[in-house]
Design a protein around this motif. Structure first.
Motif, PDB file in Angstrom:
ATOM      1  N   GLU A 197     -12.741  -1.943 -17.553  1.00 31.60           N
ATOM      2  CA  GLU A 197     -12.498  -0.567 -17.108  1.00 31.60           C
ATOM      3  C   GLU A 197     -13.192  -0.930 -16.105  1.00 31.60           C
ATOM      4  O   GLU A 197     -14.181  -0.543 -15.045  1.00 31.60           O
ATOM      5  CB  GLU A 197     -14.093  -0.053 -17.872  1.00 31.60           C
ATOM      6  N   LEU A 198     -12.367   0.147 -15.561  1.00 29.26           N
ATOM      7  CA  LEU A 198     -12.453   0.209 -13.804  1.00 29.26           C
ATOM      8  C   LEU A 198     -12.684   2.037 -12.967  1.00 29.26           C
ATOM      9  O   LEU A 198     -13.213   2.761 -13.677  1.00 29.26           O
ATOM     10  CB  LEU A 198     -11.308  -0.162 -13.238  1.00 29.26           C
ATOM     11  N   GLY A 199     -11.823   2.565 -11.763  1.00 26.08           N
ATOM     12  CA  GLY A 199     -12.841   3.171 -11.096  1.00 26.08           C
ATOM     13  C   GLY A 199     -11.874   4.323 -12.118  1.00 26.08           C
ATOM     14  O   GLY A 199     -10.830   4.763 -12.826  1.00 26.08           O
ATOM     15  N   LEU A 227      -9.538  -9.010  -8.941  1.00 29.20           N
ATOM     16  CA  LEU A 227      -9.628 -10.216  -8.399  1.00 29.20           C
ATOM     17  C   LEU A 227      -9.941 -11.112  -9.844  1.00 29.20           C
ATOM     18  O   LEU A 227      -9.763 -12.107 -10.150  1.00 29.20           O
ATOM     19  CB  LEU A 227     -11.096 -10.118  -7.715  1.00 29.20           C
ATOM     20  N   GLN A 272     -23.249   2.060  -0.474  1.00 29.83           N
ATOM     21  CA  GLN A 272     -23.241   3.442  -1.791  1.00 29.83           C
ATOM     22  C   GLN A 272     -23.123   4.608  -0.357  1.00 29.83           C
ATOM     23  O   GLN A 272     -22.767   5.752  -0.617  1.00 29.83           O
ATOM     24  CB  GLN A 272     -23.703   3.085  -2.839  1.00 29.83           C
ATOM     25  N   VAL A 304     -11.781  -4.589  -7.085  1.00 28.43           N
ATOM     26  CA  VAL A 304     -12.491  -6.279  -8.055  1.00 28.43           C
ATOM     27  C   VAL A 304     -12.083  -6.970  -8.986  1.00 28.43           C
ATOM     28  O   VAL A 304     -11.863  -7.738  -9.898  1.00 28.43           O
ATOM     29  CB  VAL A 304     -14.134  -6.489  -7.986  1.00 28.43           C
ATOM     30  N   ALA A 343     -25.553  -6.145 -12.337  1.00 25.41           N
ATOM     31  CA  ALA A 343     -24.765  -5.640 -10.379  1.00 25.41           C
ATOM     32  C   ALA A 343     -26.128  -5.966  -9.739  1.00 25.41           C
ATOM     33  O   ALA A 343     -27.719  -6.304 -10.222  1.00 25.41           O
ATOM     34  CB  ALA A 343     -24.611  -4.191 -10.216  1.00 25.41           C
ATOM     35  N   GLU A 344     -26.030  -6.451  -8.837  1.00 30.18           N
ATOM     36  CA  GLU A 344     -27.374  -7.609  -7.796  1.00 30.18           C
ATOM     37  C   GLU A 344     -28.385  -6.450  -7.925  1.00 30.18           C
ATOM     38  O   GLU A 344     -29.172  -6.182  -6.986  1.00 30.18           O
ATOM     39  CB  GLU A 344     -26.178  -8.004  -6.052  1.00 30.18           C
ATOM     40  N   SER A 371     -14.950  -1.478 -10.090  1.00 31.01           N
ATOM     41  CA  SER A 371     -13.772  -1.557  -8.798  1.00 31.01           C
ATOM     42  C   SER A 371     -12.969  -1.991  -9.429  1.00 31.01           C
ATOM     43  O   SER A 371     -12.517  -2.575  -9.617  1.00 31.01           O
ATOM     44  CB  SER A 371     -14.515  -1.413  -7.525  1.00 31.01           C
ATOM     45  N   PHE A 401     -17.217   8.085  -5.720  1.00 35.01           N
ATOM     46  CA  PHE A 401     -18.441   7.658  -6.485  1.00 35.01           C
ATOM     47  C   PHE A 401     -19.492   8.339  -5.785  1.00 35.01           C
ATOM     48  O   PHE A 401     -20.543   7.541  -5.558  1.00 35.01           O
ATOM     49  CB  PHE A 401     -18.607   5.980  -6.326  1.00 35.01           C
ATOM     50  N   GLY A 417     -27.371 -12.239  -9.768  1.00 32.98           N
ATOM     51  CA  GLY A 417     -26.854 -12.753  -8.402  1.00 32.98           C
ATOM     52  C   GLY A 417     -25.688 -11.921  -7.795  1.00 32.98           C
ATOM     53  O   GLY A 417     -25.147 -10.892  -8.441  1.00 32.98           O
TER      54      GLY A 417
END
Ligand code: NAP
Ligand code: MG
Length: 502
Positions: free
Chosen positions: A274-276, A259, A355, A256, A201-202, A253, A408, A230
């Motif tokens: 593996e999501l929210g 997507l 956040q 995403v 993660a950025e 999330s 979150f 990135g």
């Protein structure tokens, strides 16, 4: 061009000389083809210390051109078979070596994790870093235990299966458990003989990059692990879309995740997501109430509530609702919030301004919908940093925004229920299904409710336990595929059926 960061100032309070040296050693690069290289575009981005909002390091901003090169290397490495056809015992030794190196550098990695993410140093030291090492160690054992099958067949035939690696795996991870997520992704993929391209993660690239250095030190063949820092759109989307990546594993999330799934259609990649979550944590009056209060507190305030399986909806039976929420609020109020490098701190800042703003938006929404912030309900009173007070909302209905959407952050929504059926009904009334918990001394009720809850993990009389030996993943819109345990092997292997005429 961004100014060179002042590490002394941004990392003040950090003590580990190697962590400081890592930060001071100049802009962080991409790990491509066994070497550290700048992004082809020459671009960098800043990673901040969320406790003081200062720049810790500049990091290469990889994008499509860098991903393309990494994929070419990865393909070559995979097809040459330096890793995929290496003897399993040898793969085990490499994975054990990585685990040992993480242990040897535990203090350094813990400080880097806390500086970059904001989580308390006690959590980094006691959970994140040892958890990452254990994950590598656990999958080291699996490299020698991946079996095919011999099928029943006519005497004139010999029929068997091979379980083979999938190939080039793109792995995209979030910021909440940076090193641990990297290990959940890399370790099983390597145990099964795949090669990987990881995008951290950025907000939190540092420990993954340090892990990259340790992986080089362990001596893995070139391009078996490549790391591209990135942004999501750019490095992330190029991985998701790439026609020569065979599998993508994503944690983040739900938005995403959708997507990623769409992007994978181009070449029909294998996908695991593996999501929210919006996990129900259900407390019955016959529970050990003290243990339930403590467990519920950890369930929502650990890691500042930035946990996909956080117990964010606390369901309490009506007869004990006031008393229980009083105790939970008192406990929340007693949490030491502040400098995450202080071993006495229990809650640090949230990971980023974005956040922080998001969570404050939910606090506002909760009040507007008529919930009562019994404790907290506002930003922290620290001068700098993305702090939010631990918050317990009472008078919450399961239909409110704060009970439906993943916040979150350190925000518990306490919701009353009438009886067992009502608890299960409301608990399951969500689009998510990552985890759930039930607190009761009645063993039949515990297991009945565990069966009735639509979630990938259910805890009974505890909250938040995650162990590399046991599976983790979601029902419903919390994703699909199971990571950890032997289930991860399904994600990183494919089956070949072989028929032989004798
Ligand atoms: P996110 O956008 O889903 O980020 C997760 C990872 O996906 C990051 O590496 C991100 O890169 C990357 N990414 C973003 N857009 C992408 C795209 N179009 N294609 C490929 N990769 C992409 O999560 P977030 O924005 O950091 O957090 C937003 C919310 O997601 C949180 O508030 C929380 O509700 C949820 N979340 C859930 C988990 C979980 O474990 N289930 C973890 C984190 C966040 P960048 O970092 O560069 O954006
Ligand atoms: Mg950071």
């Amino acid at each position: 061009m961004a100014a060179t960061p002042s590490v002394e100032s941004a990392a003040r309070g950090a003590k580990n000389p190697s962590a400081l040296q890592f930060l001071k050693s100049g802009p962080k690069k991409l790990l491509i083809g066994g070497k550290w290289v700048p992004a082809k575009s020459g671009k960098t981005f800043e990673t901040l210390n969320p406790a003081n909002e200062e720049v810790l390091a500049l990091v290469a901003e990889g994008d499509k051109a860098d991903v393309d090169e990494a994929v070419r290397n990865a393909r070559k490495a995979f097809e040459e078979g330096k890793w995929s056809t290496m003897g399993p015992h040898q793969r085990t030794r490499f994975l054990l070596k990585i685990a040992d190196l993480i242990d040897q550098h535990a203090d350094e990695l813990a400080e880097l994790e806390t500086l970059d993410n904001g989580k308390s140093i006690s959590e980094s030291r006691n959970m994140d870093i040892p958890g990452a090492a254990e994950t590598f160690r656990y999958y080291a054992g699996w490299a020698t235990k991946i079996y095919g099958e011999t099928n029943p067949s006519d005497p004139g035939m010999f029929s068997y299966t091979l379980r083979e690696p999938i190939g080039v795996c793109g792995q995209i991870i979030p910021w909440n458990f940076p090193l641990m997520m990297a290990s959940w992704k890399i370790a099983p993929a390597l145990a099964c003989g795949n090669v990987v391209i990881l995008k951290p993660a950025e907000q939190t690239p540092l420990t993954a990059l340090r892990l990259g250095e340790l992986i080089l030190e362990a001596g893995l063949p070139e391009s078996v692990v490549q790391i591209i820092t990135g942004f999501g759109p750019g490095a992330g989307s190029s991985i998701a879309e790439h026609p020569d990546i065979d599998k993508v594993a994503f944690t983040g999330s739900t938005e995403v995740g959708k997507l990623i799934l769409k992007a994978s259609a181009g070449n029909l990649k294998h996908v695991s997501l593996e999501l929210g979550g919006k996990s129900p944590n259900i407390i019955f009056p016959d529970a050990d109430v003290q243990a339930a209060t403590f467990g519920s507190m950890l369930g929502i305030f650990m890691n500042q509530g930035q946990v996909c399986c956080a117990g964010s909806r606390v369901f309490v039976q009506e007869s004990m609702y006031d008393q229980f929420t009083d105790s939970l609020s008192k406990m929340a109020q007693g949490l030491t919030v502040g400098n995450p490098l202080d071993p006495n701190t229990r809650m640090g800042p949230l990971v980023s301004k974005e956040q922080h703003d998001r969570v404050l938006g939910y606090l506002k929404a909760g009040k507007e919908e008529g919930a009562n912030a019994k404790v907290g309900g506002a930003a922290g009173n620290q001068e700098r940093g993305y702090f939010v007070q631990p918050t317990v909302f009472t008078g919450v209905k399961n239909s409110m925004k704060i009970a439906r959407e993943e916040i979150f952050g350190p925000v518990a929504s306490a919701i009353p229920f009438k009886d067992e059926n009502d608890a299960v009904f409301q608990g399951n009334d969500t689009t998510y299904g990552l985890a759930a918990a039930v607190w009761t001394r009645d063993i039949s009720r515990a297991h009945k409710v565990a069966r009735a809850l639509k979630a990938g993990t259910v805890w009974i009389n505890t909250y938040g336990m995650v162990d590399p030996v046991a599976s983790f993943g979601g029902y419903k819109q919390s994703g699909f595929g199971r990571e950890l345990g032997k289930h991860s092997l399904e994600l990183y292997t494919q089956i070949k059926q072989v028929y032989t005429k004798l």
